[in-house]
Design a protein around this motif. Structure first.
Motif, PDB file in Angstrom:
ATOM      1  N   ALA A  39       0.809  -1.209   0.000  1.00 13.18           N
ATOM      2  CA  ALA A  39       0.000   0.000   0.000  1.00 13.18           C
ATOM      3  C   ALA A  39       0.844   1.262   0.000  1.00 13.18           C
ATOM      4  N   GLY A  40       2.156   1.109  -0.003  1.00 15.91           N
ATOM      5  CA  GLY A  40       3.030   2.269  -0.007  1.00 15.91           C
ATOM      6  C   GLY A  40       3.259   2.863   1.360  1.00 15.91           C
ATOM      7  N   THR A  41       2.538   2.397   2.357  1.00 18.71           N
ATOM      8  CA  THR A  41       2.724   2.879   3.725  1.00 18.71           C
ATOM      9  C   THR A  41       3.304   1.751   4.553  1.00 18.71           C
ATOM     10  N   GLY A  42       4.163   2.108   5.470  1.00 19.87           N
ATOM     11  CA  GLY A  42       4.808   1.111   6.302  1.00 19.87           C
ATOM     12  C   GLY A  42       6.316   1.207   6.154  1.00 19.87           C
ATOM     13  N   GLY A  43       7.016   0.888   7.213  1.00 21.69           N
ATOM     14  CA  GLY A  43       8.466   0.954   7.178  1.00 21.69           C
ATOM     15  C   GLY A  43       8.966   2.382   7.338  1.00 21.69           C
ATOM     16  N   SER A  44       9.943   2.567   8.182  1.00 24.87           N
ATOM     17  CA  SER A  44      10.497   3.896   8.404  1.00 24.87           C
ATOM     18  C   SER A  44      11.407   4.306   7.257  1.00 24.87           C
ATOM     19  N   PHE A  45      11.457   5.594   7.004  1.00 31.29           N
ATOM     20  CA  PHE A  45      12.420   6.125   6.048  1.00 31.29           C
ATOM     21  C   PHE A  45      13.820   5.984   6.659  1.00 31.29           C
ATOM     22  N   ARG A  46      14.693   5.276   5.957  1.00 28.07           N
ATOM     23  CA  ARG A  46      16.069   5.125   6.422  1.00 28.07           C
ATOM     24  C   ARG A  46      16.798   6.467   6.284  1.00 28.07           C
ATOM     25  N   ARG A  47      17.670   6.755   7.230  1.00 30.58           N
ATOM     26  CA  ARG A  47      18.224   8.106   7.346  1.00 30.58           C
ATOM     27  C   ARG A  47      19.438   8.367   6.462  1.00 30.58           C
ATOM     28  N   ALA A  48      20.193   7.322   6.135  1.00 31.83           N
ATOM     29  CA  ALA A  48      21.538   7.521   5.584  1.00 31.83           C
ATOM     30  C   ALA A  48      21.563   8.408   4.349  1.00 31.83           C
ATOM     31  N   THR A  49      20.640   8.178   3.407  1.00 35.09           N
ATOM     32  CA  THR A  49      20.707   8.925   2.147  1.00 35.09           C
ATOM     33  C   THR A  49      20.395  10.408   2.336  1.00 35.09           C
ATOM     34  N   PHE A  50      19.719  10.765   3.423  1.00 38.10           N
ATOM     35  CA  PHE A  50      19.419  12.176   3.672  1.00 38.10           C
ATOM     36  C   PHE A  50      20.686  12.963   4.007  1.00 38.10           C
ATOM     37  N   GLN A  51      21.738  12.253   4.417  1.00 42.45           N
ATOM     38  CA  GLN A  51      23.006  12.931   4.697  1.00 42.45           C
ATOM     39  C   GLN A  51      23.558  13.581   3.437  1.00 42.45           C
ATOM     40  N   ALA A  52      23.285  12.964   2.278  1.00 41.82           N
ATOM     41  CA  ALA A  52      23.776  13.531   1.025  1.00 41.82           C
ATOM     42  C   ALA A  52      23.194  14.920   0.776  1.00 41.82           C
ATOM     43  N   ALA A  53      21.917  15.105   1.092  1.00 44.14           N
ATOM     44  CA  ALA A  53      21.287  16.417   0.924  1.00 44.14           C
ATOM     45  C   ALA A  53      21.881  17.435   1.885  1.00 44.14           C
ATOM     46  N   ILE A  54      22.126  17.025   3.122  1.00 47.55           N
ATOM     47  CA  ILE A  54      22.714  17.924   4.113  1.00 47.55           C
ATOM     48  C   ILE A  54      24.121  18.336   3.684  1.00 47.55           C
ATOM     49  N   ASP A  55      24.931  17.364   3.254  1.00 46.85           N
ATOM     50  CA  ASP A  55      26.307  17.665   2.854  1.00 46.85           C
ATOM     51  C   ASP A  55      26.355  18.581   1.638  1.00 46.85           C
ATOM     52  N   ALA A  56      25.400  18.412   0.708  1.00 41.68           N
ATOM     53  CA  ALA A  56      25.390  19.211  -0.521  1.00 41.68           C
ATOM     54  C   ALA A  56      24.598  20.504  -0.377  1.00 41.68           C
ATOM     55  N   GLY A  57      23.882  20.669   0.750  1.00 40.10           N
ATOM     56  CA  GLY A  57      23.016  21.827   0.902  1.00 40.10           C
ATOM     57  C   GLY A  57      21.885  21.812  -0.111  1.00 40.10           C
ATOM     58  N   ALA A  58      21.384  20.599  -0.407  1.00 42.44           N
ATOM     59  CA  ALA A  58      20.375  20.428  -1.446  1.00 42.44           C
ATOM     60  C   ALA A  58      18.982  20.275  -0.842  1.00 42.44           C
ATOM     61  N   PRO A  59      17.946  20.704  -1.557  1.00 40.02           N
ATOM     62  CA  PRO A  59      16.577  20.508  -1.072  1.00 40.02           C
ATOM     63  C   PRO A  59      16.153  19.044  -1.194  1.00 40.02           C
ATOM     64  N   VAL A  60      15.173  18.684  -0.384  1.00 42.45           N
ATOM     65  CA  VAL A  60      14.597  17.333  -0.414  1.00 42.45           C
ATOM     66  C   VAL A  60      13.158  17.456  -0.887  1.00 42.45           C
ATOM     67  N   ARG A  61      12.827  16.727  -1.940  1.00 40.32           N
ATOM     68  CA  ARG A  61      11.457  16.751  -2.476  1.00 40.32           C
ATOM     69  C   ARG A  61      10.722  15.475  -2.052  1.00 40.32           C
ATOM     70  N   PRO A  62       9.782  15.554  -1.109  1.00 38.81           N
ATOM     71  CA  PRO A  62       8.980  14.374  -0.787  1.00 38.81           C
ATOM     72  C   PRO A  62       7.948  14.123  -1.898  1.00 38.81           C
ATOM     73  N   VAL A  63       7.855  12.885  -2.335  1.00 35.95           N
ATOM     74  CA  VAL A  63       6.914  12.499  -3.386  1.00 35.95           C
ATOM     75  C   VAL A  63       6.081  11.324  -2.888  1.00 35.95           C
ATOM     76  N   ALA A  64       4.768  11.457  -2.971  1.00 34.84           N
ATOM     77  CA  ALA A  64       3.852  10.386  -2.569  1.00 34.84           C
ATOM     78  C   ALA A  64       3.323   9.694  -3.817  1.00 34.84           C
ATOM     79  N   LEU A  65       3.524   8.391  -3.906  1.00 35.53           N
ATOM     80  CA  LEU A  65       3.033   7.590  -5.024  1.00 35.53           C
ATOM     81  C   LEU A  65       1.786   6.836  -4.588  1.00 35.53           C
ATOM     82  N   GLU A  66       0.804   6.812  -5.483  1.00 32.21           N
ATOM     83  CA  GLU A  66      -0.457   6.142  -5.174  1.00 32.21           C
ATOM     84  C   GLU A  66      -0.985   5.480  -6.444  1.00 32.21           C
TER      85      GLU A  66
END
Length: 276
Positions: A178-205
């Motif tokens: 159903a697309g819901t369930g499981g926590s978002f793993r944190r590691a890849t978000f470090q790339a945005a922090i290191d690059a000073g890049a925005p994060v675009r949340p996208v919901a698929l349905e």
């Protein structure tokens, strides 16, 4: 076609795992007649051959976008985009695009919106249809069983973001029906922090005649052939891509944990699970 979605126990304590299996998957409405299924199958075959014969040209952004859109059309799938028309946000860097994960069609749908770099599990490279297309388009493949690869992958993502390339990741790490369930793993978000890049949340349905459906889910020990046959028979299938406002990491306040939590809250808030 015997490529299967994994349901094996996690390789290590930090590996993603989902309880979903093919028993979660069902049509929300009736199936199309056999004659229409045959026409779709033929159209999809032609679209697939066309994609494979493009060779290295498929890495060209517009060629990749049109190829992905053509595959969806051949399957009788309607693509609906809500919010911004692109995945990348304006700015000097690329955008880290984070989405919930349901199906192999997630990748095709996102590429049909905007050709972006994908971070995908190594097994995706072996999938029919998606594997050759994403491989030639420069996808970053990651061995989920090897934690040692993760720091290098995060550094490469950060470099690509700094260079202005947008990167798509599925932080759940595995598909859920159903697309819901499981926590978002944190590691890849470090790339945005290191690059000073925005994060675009996208919901698929996924919907059939506006009714939420699990028919396209690729979960558990399902195999690609069975998944494709269900999609070919699905009536009124729509993939809705909801692009939310970009999240900007707040210096001194956001770390990868808080950024992952903000992104997941945004994606989950836009989702309605089709069943319990």
């Amino acid at each position: 076609m015997t490529v299967s979605a994994p349901l094996n126990p996690p390789a290590h304590a930090w590996a993603a795992w989902s309880p979903c299996d093919p028993g979660c998957v069902s049509h929300a409405t009736g199936r199309i007649p056999a004659t229409r299924t045959l026409r779709r199958t033929a159209a999809f075959g032609r679209a697939l051959v066309g994609a494979l014969t493009r060779g290295e040209r498929i890495a060209e952004p517009e060629t990749l976008r049109s190829t992905a859109a053509g595959l969806l059309t051949a399957l009788g799938i309607r693509l609906e985009v809500a919010g911004d028309a692109t995945l990348s946000a304006p700015g000097a860097t690329g955008t880290l695009v984070v989405a919930n994960h349901i199906s192999w069609l997630d990748i095709v749908a996102l590429l049909a919106v905007e050709p972006v770099v994908m971070l995908a599990k190594r097994e995706v490279g072996d999938w029919p249809v998606v594997g050759p297309m994403t491989g030639r388009a420069g996808t970053m493949f990651l061995d989920r069983a090897s934690l040692r690869q993760l720091p290098d992958a995060v550094r490469e993502m950060s470099d690509r973001l700094r260079d202005g390339q947008s990167v798509v990741v599925f932080p759940q790490g595995i598909t859920w029906c159903a697309g819901t369930g499981g926590s978002f793993r944190r590691a890849t978000f470090q790339a945005a922090i290191d690059a000073g890049a925005p994060v675009r949340p996208v919901a698929l349905e996924y919907l059939q005649h506006s009714v939420p459906t699990t028919v396209a889910a690729f979960v558990g020990e399902d195999d690609f052939g069975s998944s494709l046959r269900r999609v070919l028979r699905a009536d009124g299938l729509t993939i809705r891509v909801r692009n939310h406002r970009p999240l900007l990491p707040v210096p001194g306040k956001d770390d990868r944990r808080t950024l992952a939590a903000r992104a997941q809250a945004t994606v989950d808030g836009a989702r309605r699970p089709p069943h319990s």
